[in-house]
Scaffold this active site. Structure first.
Site, PDB file in Angstrom:
ATOM      1  N   ASP A 131       0.817  -1.218   0.000  1.00  0.00           N
ATOM      2  CA  ASP A 131       0.000   0.000   0.000  1.00  0.00           C
ATOM      3  C   ASP A 131       0.856   1.276   0.000  1.00  0.00           C
ATOM      4  O   ASP A 131       0.653   2.175   0.849  1.00  0.00           O
ATOM      5  CB  ASP A 131      -0.902   0.043   1.254  1.00  0.00           C
ATOM      6  CG  ASP A 131      -1.666  -1.249   1.492  1.00  0.00           C
ATOM      7  OD1 ASP A 131      -2.098  -1.855   0.502  1.00  0.00           O
ATOM      8  OD2 ASP A 131      -1.822  -1.641   2.669  1.00  0.00           O
ATOM      9  N   GLU A 338     -11.553  -0.098  -2.948  1.00  0.00           N
ATOM     10  CA  GLU A 338     -10.676   0.456  -1.901  1.00  0.00           C
ATOM     11  C   GLU A 338      -9.492   1.160  -2.570  1.00  0.00           C
ATOM     12  O   GLU A 338      -9.460   1.325  -3.770  1.00  0.00           O
ATOM     13  CB  GLU A 338     -10.176  -0.654  -0.964  1.00  0.00           C
ATOM     14  CG  GLU A 338      -9.344  -1.724  -1.659  1.00  0.00           C
ATOM     15  CD  GLU A 338      -8.960  -2.890  -0.757  1.00  0.00           C
ATOM     16  OE1 GLU A 338      -9.420  -2.975   0.399  1.00  0.00           O
ATOM     17  OE2 GLU A 338      -8.198  -3.755  -1.220  1.00  0.00           O
TER      18      GLU A 338
HETATM   19  O1  FUB Z   1      -3.043  -3.629   3.550  1.00  0.00           O
HETATM   20  C1  FUB Z   1      -4.341  -3.893   4.019  1.00  0.00           C
HETATM   21  C2  FUB Z   1      -5.366  -3.583   2.976  1.00  0.00           C
HETATM   22  O2  FUB Z   1      -5.117  -4.352   1.801  1.00  0.00           O
HETATM   23  C3  FUB Z   1      -5.357  -2.166   2.485  1.00  0.00           C
HETATM   24  O3  FUB Z   1      -5.902  -1.245   3.379  1.00  0.00           O
HETATM   25  C4  FUB Z   1      -6.116  -2.347   1.228  1.00  0.00           C
HETATM   26  O4  FUB Z   1      -6.073  -1.268   0.360  1.00  0.00           O
HETATM   27  C5  FUB Z   1      -5.452  -3.576   0.657  1.00  0.00           C
HETATM   28  O5  FUB Z   1      -4.276  -3.277  -0.028  1.00  0.00           O
END
Ligand code: FUB
Length: 437
Positions: A131, A338
């Site tokens: 991320d 997301e």
């Molecule tokens: O790293 C945890 C979660 O996985 C992140 O918040 C999301 O965007 C995904 O990459």
């Protein structure tokens, strides 16, 4: 269909792929055949329709990634038509092959893809990292990633395996150098309100202070977004006593516009809990809309001058298709899931995000930072691993995409590593799709 009795199914299948895709690499053939046989296995299960639909989409993505001949828009058109015609069973590959071949052979494919000539190597290798939010501060690139750890007691659809507990910050003086690890800058034990899951963070700078934004479960197991401050971009960061009032869900991305106004974009489905919020209330039973209802999120809120609170109530952003209709809940290859990111290129606002269960980074543009945004295409095709998450930053006149995959852990979904590659625009402002191979 006639099949020679001495040729095994896999060899036969490989032969068909090579017939239609003469340049297809060994890895892609492997992936396509695996998908084919997976599809055969799931034929008897109860949720066959959903699985086949998702299989079909993935297959098209792989095929188009290899062929460089099907644009993002035609992908969606193909999916829609195929769904309408119920052509999602045995002839899928043939259909894709013919469409791709016709498009490729006739030269109608758009020059909108940039293929990496060789695999991009992991950028951060001393710890598992994911991320990545990249920013340029004081002429250097700073990377604010999640810190993946192998502490998975449970692995489920809500991402319980992403049980991260702290953050490191990295910096690079020049592109192409090994990032310096500045060590741990924030640990969950120092955040009074948080209980677990330190997921994707971001950082911002204003009035001499660096702000570090991070999501985590509060003591009730509800995702909130916290902020911590430092006088240095490399931290360490001191957390505020409580989370940002009115914050919820995950993946904060803070963008400061040329007029100095800062906005936080955030949200994430499933484990990220965004669908469980209606009118400021958390309802654990709420599900995301499906079918033809408009898809959810993301959210945007203006930041207050001190960057510690929201100056406006979070508003849901609309993402529309080319005809001005909202992207729908069942449009999994385009709907927001997301990983929000905002950047500005030539006065246009580019909002990019992950499509989650179709594993792509896509983008939508607007002439305003709060939208509505119009869907434009794919930034990054699926990488190794389930999640896809990124940031886009300009450094010394070039644009870069920071992202992650699971190369270092040989494909373990929750043990990821940050990578970087250059990003290119077409003359009409569209982004050339990156095929991570
Ligand atoms: O790293 C945890 C979660 O996985 C992140 O918040 C999301 O965007 C995904 O990459």
């Amino acid at each position: 269909m006639y099949r020679h009795p001495f040729i095994s199914r896999k060899i036969y299948f490989t032969g068909i792929i090579l017939l239609f895709f003469p340049g297809t690499s060994e890895t892609a053939i492997h992936e396509i055949t695996e998908y084919h046989f997976l599809q055969r296995k799931i034929r008897n299960t109860s949720d066959i329709y959903e699985k086949q639909l998702s299989y079909f989409k993935d297959l098209i993505i792989i095929a188009s990634g290899q062929r460089n001949s099907v644009s993002a828009e035609s992908l969606n058109q193909i999916i829609k038509t195929a769904v309408k015609m119920k052509l999602i069973k045995s002839f899928t590959l043939l259909i894709i092959s013919v469409i791709s071949c016709i498009s490729g052979c006739s030269g109608k494919g758009k020059p909108d893809e940039s293929r990496q000539s060789e695999p991009v190597q992991p950028l951060i290798t001393d710890i598992y990292s994911a991320d990545p939010s990249a920013h340029v501060f004081n002429g250097k690139i700073y990377i604010y990633p999640s810190h993946d750890i192998d502490d998975a007691e449970v692995s489920d659809k809500n991402g319980s395996q992403y049980n991260m507990k702290d953050y490191h910050v990295f910096s690079m003086e020049k592109m192409g150098t090994v990032p310096k690890d500045h060590g741990e800058v924030l640990n969950i034990k120092d955040v009074r309100w948080a209980s677990q899951f330190m997921w994707a963070p971001d950082a911002a700078f204003k009035n001499g202070t660096y702000y570090f934004y991070f999501p985590a479960h509060d003591k009730k197991g509800i995702f909130r977004i916290g902020v911590a401050t430092s006088k240095n971009p490399e931290g360490p960061f001191t957390p505020e006593p409580s989370y940002i009032p009115g914050s919820f869900s995950i993946d904060p991305a803070v963008f400061t516009d040329t007029d100095g106004t800062s906005y936080m974009y955030f949200g994430g489905l499933w484990g990220g809990q965004m669908e469980k919020w209606t009118d400021g209330r958390f309802d654990a039973e709420q599900k995301e809309p499906y079918g033809s209802s408009p898809a959810l999120g993301p959210y945007v809120a203006k930041m207050s001058d001190d960057m510690l609170t929201f100056a406006s109530k979070p508003q849901m952003i609309s993402i529309l298709d080319q005809d001005g209709n909202p992207i729908t809940g069942s449009d999994n290859s385009r709907r927001f899931f997301e990983a929000s990111w905002m950047h500005k290129y030539k006065d246009t606002y580019y909002f990019s995000y992950s499509t989650g269960d179709t594993h792509m980074i896509v983008y939508a543009t607007s002439d305003k930072p709060t939208g509505p945004f119009t869907y434009r295409g794919i930034v990054l095709l699926p990488v190794t691993g389930w999640t896809n998450h990124h940031s886009i930053v300009e450094f010394e006149g070039k644009w870069y995409l920071f992202y992650h995959d699971c190369t270092l852990s040989k494909g373990t979904d929750h043990l990821r590593n940050v990578k970087v590659t250059e990003l290119f625009y077409n003359s009409d402002g569209t982004i050339k799709t990156i095929d991570p191979i």
